[in-house]
Design a protein around this motif. Structure first.
Motif, PDB file in Angstrom:
ATOM      1  N   THR A 160       0.837  -1.199   0.000  1.00  0.00           N
ATOM      2  CA  THR A 160       0.000   0.000   0.000  1.00  0.00           C
ATOM      3  C   THR A 160       0.872   1.250   0.000  1.00  0.00           C
ATOM      4  O   THR A 160       0.601   2.204  -0.733  1.00  0.00           O
ATOM      5  CB  THR A 160      -0.958  -0.003   1.217  1.00  0.00           C
ATOM      6  N   VAL A 161       1.931   1.257   0.819  1.00  0.00           N
ATOM      7  CA  VAL A 161       2.863   2.387   0.844  1.00  0.00           C
ATOM      8  C   VAL A 161       3.443   2.602  -0.550  1.00  0.00           C
ATOM      9  O   VAL A 161       3.534   3.734  -1.031  1.00  0.00           O
ATOM     10  CB  VAL A 161       3.997   2.164   1.870  1.00  0.00           C
TER      11      VAL A 161
ATOM     12  N   LEU B 116       3.120   5.973  -2.667  1.00  0.00           N
ATOM     13  CA  LEU B 116       4.308   6.679  -3.164  1.00  0.00           C
ATOM     14  C   LEU B 116       4.219   6.882  -4.671  1.00  0.00           C
ATOM     15  O   LEU B 116       4.608   7.932  -5.196  1.00  0.00           O
ATOM     16  CB  LEU B 116       5.581   5.915  -2.804  1.00  0.00           C
ATOM     17  N   TYR B 117       3.685   5.899  -5.359  1.00  0.00           N
ATOM     18  CA  TYR B 117       3.494   6.033  -6.808  1.00  0.00           C
ATOM     19  C   TYR B 117       2.529   7.181  -7.115  1.00  0.00           C
ATOM     20  O   TYR B 117       2.792   8.008  -7.984  1.00  0.00           O
ATOM     21  CB  TYR B 117       2.984   4.722  -7.393  1.00  0.00           C
ATOM     22  N   TYR B 118       1.403   7.242  -6.393  1.00  0.00           N
ATOM     23  CA  TYR B 118       0.440   8.332  -6.603  1.00  0.00           C
ATOM     24  C   TYR B 118       1.079   9.677  -6.291  1.00  0.00           C
ATOM     25  O   TYR B 118       0.849  10.660  -6.980  1.00  0.00           O
ATOM     26  CB  TYR B 118      -0.814   8.148  -5.748  1.00  0.00           C
TER      27      TYR B 118
ATOM     28  N   LEU C 116      11.174   5.748  -7.978  1.00  0.00           N
ATOM     29  CA  LEU C 116      12.120   4.712  -7.561  1.00  0.00           C
ATOM     30  C   LEU C 116      11.805   4.226  -6.152  1.00  0.00           C
ATOM     31  O   LEU C 116      11.878   3.025  -5.867  1.00  0.00           O
ATOM     32  CB  LEU C 116      13.563   5.248  -7.646  1.00  0.00           C
ATOM     33  N   ASP C 117      11.454   5.149  -5.270  1.00  0.00           N
ATOM     34  CA  ASP C 117      11.086   4.791  -3.908  1.00  0.00           C
ATOM     35  C   ASP C 117       9.829   3.924  -3.905  1.00  0.00           C
ATOM     36  O   ASP C 117       9.726   2.947  -3.165  1.00  0.00           O
ATOM     37  CB  ASP C 117      10.894   6.054  -3.073  1.00  0.00           C
ATOM     38  N   ALA C 118       8.863   4.268  -4.760  1.00  0.00           N
ATOM     39  CA  ALA C 118       7.626   3.487  -4.855  1.00  0.00           C
ATOM     40  C   ALA C 118       7.935   2.054  -5.283  1.00  0.00           C
ATOM     41  O   ALA C 118       7.428   1.090  -4.703  1.00  0.00           O
ATOM     42  CB  ALA C 118       6.673   4.144  -5.848  1.00  0.00           C
TER      43      ALA C 118
END
Length: 118
Positions: free
Chosen positions: A92-93, A97-99, A111-113
């Motif tokens: 979910t995180v 992060l993508y959104y 990249l973090d997502a």
């Protein structure tokens, strides 16, 4: 009594949803806030994704408060994922992060997502 209040609430949510689906940034922001709040109450992590989707839509239309709230949702979920290590929460995180990356356009956020989704 209680049934009348439920009916009024359902009608209000229906009207808000129509407005949000029609592109109203304010309605999208409010939908995100309501879903975020109800998710904390219910404990259903999937609700955070819905809240984040609406916040991203509002943020993309320039609602700075929605960008802030999207960051808050992200921060809270990262903290929960680090404490409990739930794969569902971590996934979910990643999507939140993508959104957030879609709203900001920052390559580092994408990249973090991807790191959280794996």
């Amino acid at each position: 009594g209680l049934e009348k209040r439920k009916s009024i609430k359902q009608q209000a949510m229906f009207a808000l949803r129509i407005s949000a689906d029609s592109g109203s940034a304010t309605a999208q922001h409010v939908m995100g806030l309501l879903l975020d709040y109800s998710t904390w109450v219910s404990g259903d992590e999937a609700g955070f994704l819905d809240a984040a989707r609406w916040m991203r839509k509002a943020a993309a239309q320039g609602v700075s408060e929605a960008s802030y709230e999207l960051g808050e949702i992200k921060s809270h979920l990262i903290m929960i994922a680090q404490i409990f290590g739930s794969a569902t929460i971590q996934h979910t995180v990643g999507f939140i992060l993508y959104y957030s990356a879609c709203a900001s356009g920052a390559k580092a956020d994408f990249l973090d997502a991807a790191r959280w989704i794996r």
